[in-house]
Design a protein around this motif. Structure first.
Motif, PDB file in Angstrom:
ATOM      1  N   HIS A   1       0.777  -1.160   0.038  1.00 40.00           N
ATOM      2  CA  HIS A   1       0.212   0.081   0.122  1.00 40.00           C
ATOM      3  C   HIS A   1       0.708   1.253   0.041  1.00 40.00           C
ATOM      4  CE1 HIS A   1      -3.384  -2.617   0.725  1.00 40.00           C
ATOM      5  NE2 HIS A   1      -2.766  -3.151   1.788  1.00 40.00           N
ATOM      6  N   GLN A   2       1.950   1.219  -0.792  1.00 42.42           N
ATOM      7  CA  GLN A   2       2.827   2.447  -0.950  1.00 42.42           C
ATOM      8  C   GLN A   2       3.106   2.557  -2.355  1.00 42.42           C
ATOM      9  OE1 GLN A   2       5.677   1.555   2.154  1.00 42.42           O
ATOM     10  NE2 GLN A   2       7.039   0.718   0.910  1.00 42.42           N
ATOM     11  N   ARG A   3       3.700   3.511  -2.547  1.00 38.80           N
ATOM     12  CA  ARG A   3       4.658   3.691  -3.791  1.00 38.80           C
ATOM     13  C   ARG A   3       6.093   3.746  -3.588  1.00 38.80           C
ATOM     14  NH1 ARG A   3       2.954   9.089  -7.325  1.00 38.80           N
ATOM     15  NH2 ARG A   3       4.662   8.063  -8.893  1.00 38.80           N
ATOM     16  N   PRO A   4       6.699   2.967  -4.115  1.00 38.39           N
ATOM     17  CA  PRO A   4       8.279   2.839  -3.566  1.00 38.39           C
ATOM     18  C   PRO A   4       9.168   3.680  -4.308  1.00 38.39           C
ATOM     19  CG  PRO A   4       7.582   0.939  -5.076  1.00 38.39           C
ATOM     20  CD  PRO A   4       6.248   1.601  -4.671  1.00 38.39           C
ATOM     21  N   CYS A   5      10.033   3.995  -3.987  1.00 39.82           N
ATOM     22  CA  CYS A   5      11.197   5.150  -4.420  1.00 39.82           C
ATOM     23  C   CYS A   5      12.645   5.014  -3.837  1.00 39.82           C
ATOM     24  CB  CYS A   5      10.517   6.401  -4.354  1.00 39.82           C
ATOM     25  SG  CYS A   5      10.560   7.069  -2.818  1.00 39.82           S
ATOM     26  N   CYS A   6      13.258   5.465  -4.157  1.00 41.22           N
ATOM     27  CA  CYS A   6      14.881   5.597  -3.768  1.00 41.22           C
ATOM     28  C   CYS A   6      15.125   7.126  -3.485  1.00 41.22           C
ATOM     29  CB  CYS A   6      15.680   5.162  -4.668  1.00 41.22           C
ATOM     30  SG  CYS A   6      17.615   5.290  -4.112  1.00 41.22           S
ATOM     31  N   ILE A   7      15.378   7.464  -2.120  1.00 40.78           N
ATOM     32  CA  ILE A   7      15.656   8.974  -1.711  1.00 40.78           C
ATOM     33  C   ILE A   7      17.313   8.826  -1.535  1.00 40.78           C
ATOM     34  CG2 ILE A   7      14.752   8.522   0.690  1.00 40.78           C
ATOM     35  CD1 ILE A   7      14.317  11.704   0.386  1.00 40.78           C
TER      36      ILE A   7
ATOM     37  N   ALA B   1      14.383  19.357   8.924  1.00 43.64           N
ATOM     38  CA  ALA B   1      14.815  18.850   7.818  1.00 43.64           C
ATOM     39  C   ALA B   1      14.204  17.626   7.609  1.00 43.64           C
ATOM     40  CB  ALA B   1      16.408  18.417   8.138  1.00 43.64           C
ATOM     41  N   THR B   2      13.714  16.879   8.445  1.00 47.26           N
ATOM     42  CA  THR B   2      13.003  15.426   8.389  1.00 47.26           C
ATOM     43  C   THR B   2      11.713  15.872   7.800  1.00 47.26           C
ATOM     44  OG1 THR B   2      14.155  14.463  10.186  1.00 47.26           O
ATOM     45  CG2 THR B   2      12.114  13.464   9.441  1.00 47.26           C
ATOM     46  N   ASP B   3      10.957  17.113   8.287  1.00 50.57           N
ATOM     47  CA  ASP B   3       9.703  17.555   7.841  1.00 50.57           C
ATOM     48  C   ASP B   3      10.023  17.670   6.434  1.00 50.57           C
ATOM     49  OD1 ASP B   3       8.651  17.154  10.214  1.00 50.57           O
ATOM     50  OD2 ASP B   3       8.838  19.603  10.550  1.00 50.57           O
ATOM     51  N   ARG B   4      10.935  18.531   5.835  1.00 52.82           N
ATOM     52  CA  ARG B   4      11.121  18.785   4.588  1.00 52.82           C
ATOM     53  C   ARG B   4      11.455  17.410   3.541  1.00 52.82           C
ATOM     54  NH1 ARG B   4      15.802  23.292   3.944  1.00 52.82           N
ATOM     55  NH2 ARG B   4      15.626  22.601   1.559  1.00 52.82           N
ATOM     56  N   LEU B   5      11.937  16.502   4.118  1.00 52.14           N
ATOM     57  CA  LEU B   5      12.104  15.287   3.335  1.00 52.14           C
ATOM     58  C   LEU B   5      10.732  14.552   3.246  1.00 52.14           C
ATOM     59  CD1 LEU B   5      15.364  13.756   4.879  1.00 52.14           C
ATOM     60  CD2 LEU B   5      15.136  14.964   2.520  1.00 52.14           C
ATOM     61  N   MET B   6       9.818  14.808   4.534  1.00 56.14           N
ATOM     62  CA  MET B   6       8.576  14.071   4.207  1.00 56.14           C
ATOM     63  C   MET B   6       7.906  14.557   3.325  1.00 56.14           C
ATOM     64  SD  MET B   6       8.315  11.206   6.176  1.00 56.14           S
ATOM     65  CE  MET B   6       6.337  11.308   6.338  1.00 56.14           C
ATOM     66  N   GLU B   7       7.727  15.960   3.333  1.00 59.05           N
ATOM     67  CA  GLU B   7       6.992  16.897   2.329  1.00 59.05           C
ATOM     68  C   GLU B   7       7.567  16.435   0.650  1.00 59.05           C
ATOM     69  OE1 GLU B   7       7.853  20.969   3.236  1.00 59.05           O
ATOM     70  OE2 GLU B   7       6.763  20.885   5.301  1.00 59.05           O
ATOM     71  N   LEU B   8       8.737  16.295   0.596  1.00 58.74           N
ATOM     72  CA  LEU B   8       9.445  15.833  -0.730  1.00 58.74           C
ATOM     73  C   LEU B   8       8.844  14.749  -1.204  1.00 58.74           C
ATOM     74  CD1 LEU B   8      11.427  16.424  -3.140  1.00 58.74           C
ATOM     75  CD2 LEU B   8      13.186  15.308  -1.527  1.00 58.74           C
ATOM     76  N   LEU B   9       8.950  13.740  -0.181  1.00 60.93           N
ATOM     77  CA  LEU B   9       8.073  12.304  -0.737  1.00 60.93           C
ATOM     78  C   LEU B   9       6.863  12.576  -0.761  1.00 60.93           C
ATOM     79  CD1 LEU B   9       9.809  10.067   2.037  1.00 60.93           C
ATOM     80  CD2 LEU B   9      10.191   9.836  -0.525  1.00 60.93           C
ATOM     81  N   LEU B  10       5.888  13.216  -0.284  1.00 56.99           N
ATOM     82  CA  LEU B  10       4.681  13.484  -0.390  1.00 56.99           C
ATOM     83  C   LEU B  10       4.190  14.037  -1.826  1.00 56.99           C
ATOM     84  CD1 LEU B  10       3.203  14.337   3.175  1.00 56.99           C
ATOM     85  CD2 LEU B  10       2.854  12.220   1.968  1.00 56.99           C
ATOM     86  N   LYS B  11       5.107  14.991  -2.310  1.00 56.69           N
ATOM     87  CA  LYS B  11       4.902  15.710  -3.235  1.00 56.69           C
ATOM     88  C   LYS B  11       5.073  14.774  -4.640  1.00 56.69           C
ATOM     89  CE  LYS B  11       6.009  20.347  -1.958  1.00 56.69           C
ATOM     90  NZ  LYS B  11       7.148  21.311  -2.392  1.00 56.69           N
ATOM     91  N   LYS B  12       6.070  13.796  -4.453  1.00 57.95           N
ATOM     92  CA  LYS B  12       6.214  12.815  -5.440  1.00 57.95           C
ATOM     93  C   LYS B  12       5.101  11.493  -5.510  1.00 57.95           C
ATOM     94  CE  LYS B  12       9.770  14.198  -7.345  1.00 57.95           C
ATOM     95  NZ  LYS B  12       9.950  14.583  -9.051  1.00 57.95           N
TER      96      LYS B  12
END
Length: 203
Positions: free
Chosen positions: A31-37, A192-203
């Motif tokens: 139930h997620q979209r996989p990706c590499c950060i 910084a962690t918030d920003r990374l979470m926002e980045l993932l949500l946008k993608k």
């Protein structure tokens, strides 16, 4: 008497086996979209700390994740590699291939590695679909990283006990078009962690 074929000689005859379960189906099970950060930056910039915090945040939301840390991988998969330029390129190639397999398994993979060369980071990105790879430049300056020196590497390098040290006598090629840039000297870890979470949500 015929000589046995080496594995190198058989390379042209290797064909990928067609698996019945697709990457899309594996992702659907989770139930997620996989990706590499992919977090890149100097030693001591804060990459591993951010990767760990991001994984904790994602895990708290029930996401399936894994952190591939450059130092941890060098203790096993890449323990046969040195620290010269060619060895570093191979190190990044292996990290990228493992990350790709994990994304195919449906995971959100967080890579934390200095990965100093643009060409190798571009080669890593090329293994993924356009929406599956995010490059994060942890841009903390050399001066700040050297002052932190959590592993004593900067001191050892300045004393000549370590050669080919990134940022000192080996280059670091900063990303030109990173998906996100974070300087941990000016941005707190929670932000910084918030920003990374926002980045993932946008993608």
């Amino acid at each position: 008497m015929n000589e046995p074929l080496s594995l190198h000689g058989l390379q042209a005859d290797i064909r990928p086996y067609g698996l019945s379960l697709s990457a899309i189906e594996r992702a659907a099970l989770k139930h997620q979209r996989p990706c590499c950060i992919w977090l890149t930056g100097l030693s001591g910039a804060g990459k591993s700390t951010l990767a760990n915090l991001l994984e904790l945040r994602l895990s708290g939301q029930g996401r399936h994740t894994f952190v591939l840390d450059g130092d941890n991988v060098r203790g096993g998969l890449c323990r046969d590699l040195g620290m010269g330029a060619e060895a570093r390129k191979e190190n990044i190639r292996r990290l990228a291939e493992v990350a790709r397999l994990m994304v195919e398994a449906g995971l959100i993979v967080i890579v934390s590695a200095i990965s100093p060369f643009r060409a190798e980071r571009a080669a890593a990105r090329a293994l993924f679909a356009a929406d599956e790879f995010l490059e994060v430049y942890v841009s903390t300056s050399f001066a700040v990283c050297a002052r932190r020196d959590p592993k004593g590497l900067y001191q050892a390098a300045s004393q000549g006990r370590i050669r080919d040290f990134t940022g000192l006598d080996s280059p670091y090629e900063a990303p030109l078009n990173a998906d996100c840039e974070i300087d941990t000297e000016t941005v707190g870890l929670a932000c910084a962690t918030d920003r990374l979470m926002e980045l993932l949500l946008k993608k």
